[in-house]
Every structure is written in structure tokens, then in C-alpha cells.
Design a protein around this motif. Structure first.
Motif, PDB file in Angstrom:
ATOM      1  N   ASP A 191       0.837  -1.213   0.000  1.00  0.00           N
ATOM      2  CA  ASP A 191       0.000   0.000   0.000  1.00  0.00           C
ATOM      3  C   ASP A 191       0.874   1.266   0.000  1.00  0.00           C
ATOM      4  OD1 ASP A 191      -2.354   1.414  -0.038  1.00  0.00           O
ATOM      5  OD2 ASP A 191      -2.693   1.310   2.117  1.00  0.00           O
ATOM      6  N   ASN A 192       0.269   2.355  -0.417  1.00  0.00           N
ATOM      7  CA  ASN A 192       0.867   3.711  -0.351  1.00  0.00           C
ATOM      8  C   ASN A 192       2.085   3.880  -1.256  1.00  0.00           C
ATOM      9  OD1 ASN A 192       0.289   3.073   3.029  1.00  0.00           O
ATOM     10  ND2 ASN A 192      -0.993   4.480   1.873  1.00  0.00           N
ATOM     11  N   VAL A 193       2.012   3.359  -2.469  1.00  0.00           N
ATOM     12  CA  VAL A 193       3.191   3.401  -3.342  1.00  0.00           C
ATOM     13  C   VAL A 193       3.158   4.548  -4.376  1.00  0.00           C
ATOM     14  CG1 VAL A 193       3.624   0.932  -3.027  1.00  0.00           C
ATOM     15  CG2 VAL A 193       2.288   1.708  -5.000  1.00  0.00           C
ATOM     16  N   ILE A 194       2.145   5.425  -4.292  1.00  0.00           N
ATOM     17  CA  ILE A 194       2.067   6.560  -5.221  1.00  0.00           C
ATOM     18  C   ILE A 194       2.192   7.904  -4.482  1.00  0.00           C
ATOM     19  CG2 ILE A 194       0.548   7.773  -6.893  1.00  0.00           C
ATOM     20  CD1 ILE A 194       1.927   5.225  -7.998  1.00  0.00           C
ATOM     21  N   ARG A 195       1.683   7.981  -3.263  1.00  0.00           N
ATOM     22  CA  ARG A 195       1.902   9.134  -2.366  1.00  0.00           C
ATOM     23  C   ARG A 195       1.533  10.455  -3.040  1.00  0.00           C
ATOM     24  NH1 ARG A 195       3.419   6.672   2.005  1.00  0.00           N
ATOM     25  NH2 ARG A 195       3.318   8.656   3.102  1.00  0.00           N
ATOM     26  N   GLU A 196       0.279  10.571  -3.415  1.00  0.00           N
ATOM     27  CA  GLU A 196      -0.264  11.781  -4.053  1.00  0.00           C
ATOM     28  C   GLU A 196       0.538  12.205  -5.288  1.00  0.00           C
ATOM     29  OE1 GLU A 196      -0.066  13.808  -0.144  1.00  0.00           O
ATOM     30  OE2 GLU A 196      -2.063  14.517  -0.658  1.00  0.00           O
ATOM     31  N   GLY A 197       1.110  11.228  -5.957  1.00  0.00           N
ATOM     32  CA  GLY A 197       1.851  11.519  -7.192  1.00  0.00           C
ATOM     33  C   GLY A 197       3.268  12.012  -6.952  1.00  0.00           C
ATOM     34  N   LYS A 198       3.676  12.060  -5.695  1.00  0.00           N
ATOM     35  CA  LYS A 198       5.029  12.580  -5.401  1.00  0.00           C
ATOM     36  C   LYS A 198       6.117  11.682  -5.975  1.00  0.00           C
ATOM     37  CE  LYS A 198       3.578  15.025  -1.250  1.00  0.00           C
ATOM     38  NZ  LYS A 198       3.107  14.700   0.081  1.00  0.00           N
ATOM     39  N   VAL A 199       5.767  10.430  -6.294  1.00  0.00           N
ATOM     40  CA  VAL A 199       6.752   9.523  -6.896  1.00  0.00           C
ATOM     41  C   VAL A 199       7.226  10.021  -8.268  1.00  0.00           C
ATOM     42  CG1 VAL A 199       6.151   7.357  -5.711  1.00  0.00           C
ATOM     43  CG2 VAL A 199       4.841   8.078  -7.720  1.00  0.00           C
ATOM     44  N   LEU A 200       6.464  10.958  -8.845  1.00  0.00           N
ATOM     45  CA  LEU A 200       6.871  11.503 -10.149  1.00  0.00           C
ATOM     46  C   LEU A 200       8.113  12.383 -10.030  1.00  0.00           C
ATOM     47  CD1 LEU A 200       3.383  12.510 -11.619  1.00  0.00           C
ATOM     48  CD2 LEU A 200       4.724  10.468 -12.131  1.00  0.00           C
TER      49      LEU A 200
END
Ligand code: SAM
Length: 223
Positions: free
Chosen positions: A164-173
Motif C-alpha cells: 500500500d501507499n506506493v504513489i503518495r499523491e503523485g510525489k513519486v513523479l
């Protein structure tokens, strides 16, 4: 506006297919009553994990990060009578509250909570010879890649690994984000992508919780 819509749709989904019974509601209340952060998964996500557990005919489930036992209860309810769920938790208060909630849900015989840091407890599970049908990674984010490597060691062909939680509001970009949690899940996502022994995808999630994502991988029968 969009967030309001996502929350309303989340509620619609929960009312239809992911209603919380008294034990799950009591678990949510215990989080507030014990000043524990409200960071458990949503009801819809809990039901999703339950569906996944049934889909892979899980008899043994491993969870990293128990909190108050909310996701634990959803998943443990998918297990057969002789099934087993082991959940790893670092905070003694969380483990104590979760133990009470799980017992209240009538799952005390099925669920075992192990207290300690996951990175120390995972090798012990390996030494003890455990192999799991489903593994849910939801503890601290910086070592997600290491957790995934341990998950592979505790798997068999067909094991389902969910994080879970692998995108973090798109901060992974943002490459090299200052938040070590973001860097941790990005490192995990990249490892997932290059691991040939699994078939994986990542689903974006919206709803009552902030925009995030769940990674889902199945260990291949043949590499
Ligand atoms: N899975 C839970 C649910 O949905 O109901 C939520 C888990 S919460 C997001 C993360 C949990 O991982 C917290 O209870 C935290 O104390 C625990 N945790 C943090 N670092 C940990 C570690 N190194 N080892 C094991 N648990 C850890």
C-alpha cells in the motif's frame, strides 16, 4: 470538489459492498480512543484485500504493519478455520490495541501478532520455514524494497504480494524527492518493475484517503 466526489463515491461503495460490522467499527473507535494515528486502510480497501485473499485461496497470510488490526480483521475473515495470519508490528501500544480488537472480532486463534521491527522479524519467519499465500506490506515506507525482497523469499509460485501507499499523491513523479518515504516507495516500484519472477501492476487509489496507490504482484509459476 473532486475530493468531495471521491469521498461520496467511497461511501457509496462501502454502503454497497464493504459495510463495517460492530467489530470493525470498534476497531476504528479504538484508534481514536488510544491516540493512534488514523492511517489504516479504508473499508473498501479492506474488502478488496479480503477478495484478493479468497482469490488466491489464502491459508497463510503475512502482514507488515498491524496498527490497530483493521486490515488484519478484513483479511483474516477470508481464511479457512485452520488458516493463519501473522502480523508484524513495531509499536507496543498498536500491538496491544490490535490484540484486543482481533480478540473482540473472534479471530484470536487465527491471528498472531509479532512485536518488533519487520526487518528483524522477517529473517526469523524464514528460519522457521514459513511460506505465505498472500503478503500485505503496509509498514514504514523507506525499506519497502527490502520488505519486497523478503516477501519473495517467503513466497511460493502463486503467492500474492500487495503493497500500500506506493504513489503518495503523485510525489513519486519527482525523482529524488526530499521525503524518504517517497524515495522508499519509488525504489520499491522500480524493483517491482524489474523483478522477472513476478507479474505486477499498480492501481491508483482515491477516496476517503488521499490519492495514493496499491501495488499488486503475483509470483509467477514459471520464470
Ligand atoms: N495495515 C494497517 C491497517 O490498514 O489497518 C495500517 C498499518 S500503518 C499504515 C503502519 C504500521 O506499521 C504502524 O502501526 C507502525 O507502527 C508500523 N510500523 C512502522 N515501522 C515498522 C517496522 N519497522 N516494523 C514493523 N511495523 C512497523
Amino acid at each position: 470538489m473532486e475530493q468531495q466526489l471521491f469521498e461520496a463515491v467511497d461511501q457509496y461503495i462501502c454502503n454497497l459492498v464493504a459495510q463495517e460490522d460492530e467489530a470493525l467499527q470498534a476497531t476504528v473507535e479504538s484508534i481514536t480512543n488510544n491516540n493512534i494515528p488514523q492511517i489504516s486502510i479504508s473499508a473498501g480497501q479492506g474488502k478488496f484485500l479480503q477478495v484478493m485473499a479468497r482469490l488466491c485461496n489464502a491459508k497463510k497470510i503475512l502482514e507488515l504493519g498491524t496498527l490497530a488490526g483493521y486490515s488484519t480483521i478484513w483479511m483474516a475473515r477470508a481464511l479457512p478455520k485452520d488458516g493463519k495470519l501473522i502480523s508484524l508490528e513495531y509499536e507496543a501500544l498498536h500491538a496491544k490495541v490490535a490484540t484486543e480488537n482481533i480478540s473482540h472480532a473472534g479471530l484470536g486463534d487465527v491471528v498472531e501478532i509479532r512485536l518488533g521491527s519487520a526487518i528483524d522479524l522477517l529473517p526469523v519467519l524464514k528460519q522457521e520455514g514459513h511460506v505465505f499465500d498472500m503478503i500485505f506490506i503496509d509498514a514504514d515506507k523507506p525499506p519497502y524494497a527490502e520488505y519486497f525482497q523478503w516477501a519473495l523469499q517467503l513466497s511460493h509460485p502463486g503467492t500474492l504480494i500487495i503493497a500500500d501507499n506506493v504513489i503518495r499523491e503523485g510525489k513519486v513523479l519527482e525523482s529524488d524527492h526530499e521525503d524518504e518515504r517517497v524515495r522508499g516507495v519509488d525504489r520499491f516500484n522500480r524493483l517491482l518493475a524489474e523483478t522477472k519472477s513476478v507479474t505486477a501492476s499498480i492501481i491508483q487509489t482515491v477516496g476517503a484517503k488521499e490519492h495514493d496507490g496499491m501495488a499488486i504482484a503475483v509470483v509467477n509459476q514459471h520464470i
